[in-house]
Design an enzyme around this catalytic site. Structure first.
Site, PDB file in Angstrom:
ATOM      1  N   ASN A  42       0.835  -1.197   0.000  1.00 49.45           N
ATOM      2  CA  ASN A  42       0.000   0.000   0.000  1.00 49.45           C
ATOM      3  C   ASN A  42       0.869   1.246   0.000  1.00 49.45           C
ATOM      4  O   ASN A  42       1.960   1.271   0.604  1.00 49.45           O
ATOM      5  CB  ASN A  42      -1.025  -0.001   1.147  1.00 49.45           C
ATOM      6  CG  ASN A  42      -0.414  -0.132   2.532  1.00 49.45           C
ATOM      7  OD1 ASN A  42       0.630  -0.745   2.710  1.00 49.45           O
ATOM      8  ND2 ASN A  42      -1.069   0.446   3.518  1.00 49.45           N
ATOM      9  N   ILE A  43       0.398   2.245  -0.723  1.00 44.07           N
ATOM     10  CA  ILE A  43       1.135   3.501  -0.882  1.00 44.07           C
ATOM     11  C   ILE A  43       0.154   4.639  -0.603  1.00 44.07           C
ATOM     12  O   ILE A  43      -0.767   4.872  -1.390  1.00 44.07           O
ATOM     13  CB  ILE A  43       1.708   3.624  -2.322  1.00 44.07           C
ATOM     14  CG1 ILE A  43       2.609   2.421  -2.642  1.00 44.07           C
ATOM     15  CG2 ILE A  43       2.466   4.935  -2.480  1.00 44.07           C
ATOM     16  CD1 ILE A  43       3.013   2.307  -4.110  1.00 44.07           C
ATOM     17  N   GLU A  44       0.337   5.275   0.543  1.00 43.73           N
ATOM     18  CA  GLU A  44      -0.623   6.301   0.954  1.00 43.73           C
ATOM     19  C   GLU A  44      -0.206   7.690   0.471  1.00 43.73           C
ATOM     20  O   GLU A  44       0.884   7.873  -0.071  1.00 43.73           O
ATOM     21  CB  GLU A  44      -0.788   6.250   2.480  1.00 43.73           C
ATOM     22  CG  GLU A  44      -1.352   4.901   2.903  1.00 43.73           C
ATOM     23  CD  GLU A  44      -1.718   4.808   4.368  1.00 43.73           C
ATOM     24  OE1 GLU A  44      -1.286   5.679   5.165  1.00 43.73           O
ATOM     25  OE2 GLU A  44      -2.438   3.867   4.726  1.00 43.73           O
ATOM     26  N   CYS A  53      -4.020   0.600  -2.534  1.00 44.52           N
ATOM     27  CA  CYS A  53      -3.866  -0.623  -1.742  1.00 44.52           C
ATOM     28  C   CYS A  53      -2.772  -1.525  -2.331  1.00 44.52           C
ATOM     29  O   CYS A  53      -2.444  -1.429  -3.521  1.00 44.52           O
ATOM     30  CB  CYS A  53      -5.163  -1.411  -1.735  1.00 44.52           C
ATOM     31  SG  CYS A  53      -6.475  -0.665  -0.771  1.00 44.52           S
ATOM     32  N   GLU A  55      -2.922  -4.670  -3.088  1.00 43.38           N
ATOM     33  CA  GLU A  55      -3.434  -5.537  -4.153  1.00 43.38           C
ATOM     34  C   GLU A  55      -3.435  -4.805  -5.494  1.00 43.38           C
ATOM     35  O   GLU A  55      -3.029  -5.344  -6.524  1.00 43.38           O
ATOM     36  CB  GLU A  55      -4.858  -5.990  -3.835  1.00 43.38           C
ATOM     37  CG  GLU A  55      -4.986  -6.834  -2.583  1.00 43.38           C
ATOM     38  CD  GLU A  55      -5.251  -6.003  -1.325  1.00 43.38           C
ATOM     39  OE1 GLU A  55      -4.702  -4.879  -1.210  1.00 43.38           O
ATOM     40  OE2 GLU A  55      -5.983  -6.477  -0.451  1.00 43.38           O
ATOM     41  N   CYS A  91     -10.139  -4.890   0.275  1.00 41.76           N
ATOM     42  CA  CYS A  91     -11.273  -3.956   0.320  1.00 41.76           C
ATOM     43  C   CYS A  91     -12.142  -4.144  -0.925  1.00 41.76           C
ATOM     44  O   CYS A  91     -11.765  -4.826  -1.882  1.00 41.76           O
ATOM     45  CB  CYS A  91     -10.762  -2.513   0.418  1.00 41.76           C
ATOM     46  SG  CYS A  91     -10.150  -1.850  -1.145  1.00 41.76           S
ATOM     47  N   CYS A  94     -10.562  -3.166  -4.338  1.00 40.15           N
ATOM     48  CA  CYS A  94      -9.608  -4.164  -4.850  1.00 40.15           C
ATOM     49  C   CYS A  94     -10.336  -5.401  -5.373  1.00 40.15           C
ATOM     50  O   CYS A  94      -9.926  -5.991  -6.380  1.00 40.15           O
ATOM     51  CB  CYS A  94      -8.604  -4.542  -3.768  1.00 40.15           C
ATOM     52  SG  CYS A  94      -7.447  -3.198  -3.428  1.00 40.15           S
TER      53      CYS A  94
HETATM   54  N1  THU Z   1      -5.190  -1.646   2.548  1.00 39.19           N
HETATM   55  C1  THU Z   1      -4.597  -2.461   1.618  1.00 39.19           C
HETATM   56  O1  THU Z   1      -3.558  -2.111   1.057  1.00 39.19           O
HETATM   57  N2  THU Z   1      -5.186  -3.631   1.322  1.00 39.19           N
HETATM   58  C2  THU Z   1      -6.233  -4.171   2.016  1.00 39.19           C
HETATM   59  O2  THU Z   1      -6.590  -5.314   1.765  1.00 39.19           O
HETATM   60  C3  THU Z   1      -6.915  -3.371   3.046  1.00 39.19           C
HETATM   61  C4  THU Z   1      -6.431  -1.977   3.222  1.00 39.19           C
HETATM   62  C5  THU Z   1      -4.511  -0.402   2.915  1.00 39.19           C
HETATM   63  C6  THU Z   1      -5.164   0.878   2.473  1.00 39.19           C
HETATM   64  C7  THU Z   1      -4.589   1.852   3.474  1.00 39.19           C
HETATM   65  O3  THU Z   1      -3.300   2.270   3.015  1.00 39.19           O
HETATM   66  C8  THU Z   1      -4.399   1.040   4.738  1.00 39.19           C
HETATM   67  O4  THU Z   1      -4.403  -0.321   4.317  1.00 39.19           O
HETATM   68  C9  THU Z   1      -5.489   1.251   5.775  1.00 39.19           C
HETATM   69  O5  THU Z   1      -6.746   1.122   5.205  1.00 39.19           O
END
Ligand code: THU
Length: 137
Positions: A42-44, A53, A55, A91, A94
């Site tokens: 994940n890259i915020e 996310c 995935e 989520c 994804c």
């Molecule tokens: N996130 C994912 O990368 N994949 C998931 O299956 C659930 C959530 C990330 C999104 C965000 O960066 C952090 O987790 C919190 O929601």
């Protein structure tokens, strides 16, 4: 490539997570039909909504490489700096991206925990009656 190795690669990918806002780090490893594995984290983003996310990072890397056929994805996640003590399921966004490229009847979603527990679903179980490209083509 067995599922156990795929989960290991998801754990490895989790180390690359950029999650300064949620402090929730996720790793994914996407197995293509040709055997290639695409990892993602994940890259915020400070503006929040551009966040990606793990995935989708993996899917987007694969599609950019010209790969559109997939067998399975392993996903692991949890609080930053801690073990993945629970499962981290994809989520809804994804799941929809998976629906675009994967067969809901066969595509496997393998969830992993640090204690070695694993749980496997088919996409169709996590996305019943999914709306996919077959509806439009
Ligand atoms: N996130 C994912 O990368 N994949 C998931 O299956 C659930 C959530 C990330 C999104 C965000 O960066 C952090 O987790 C919190 O929601």
């Amino acid at each position: 490539m067995d599922d156990e190795r795929l989960v290991e690669l998801a754990f490895e990918a989790r180390k690359r997570s950029y999650a300064p806002y949620s402090h929730w780090t996720v790793g994914a490893a996407l197995l293509a039909t040709d055997g290639t594995v695409y990892q993602g984290c994940n890259i915020e983003n400070a503006a929040y909504s551009p966040s990606n996310c793990a995935e989708r990072t993996a899917f987007h890397r694969a599609v950019f490489d010209g790969c559109r056929s997939f067998e399975a994805i392993a996903v692991v996640g949890g609080p930053q700096g801690q073990e993945a003590s629970d499962f981290c399921a994809p989520c809804g966004v994804c799941r929809q991206v998976m629906q675009e490229f994967c067969d809901p009847a066969t595509f496997r979603i393998v969830l992993g925990r640090s204690d070695g527990q694993r749980k496997t679903y088919r996409l169709g179980q996590l996305m019943p009656e999914g709306f996919g490209p077959d509806k439009l083509l």
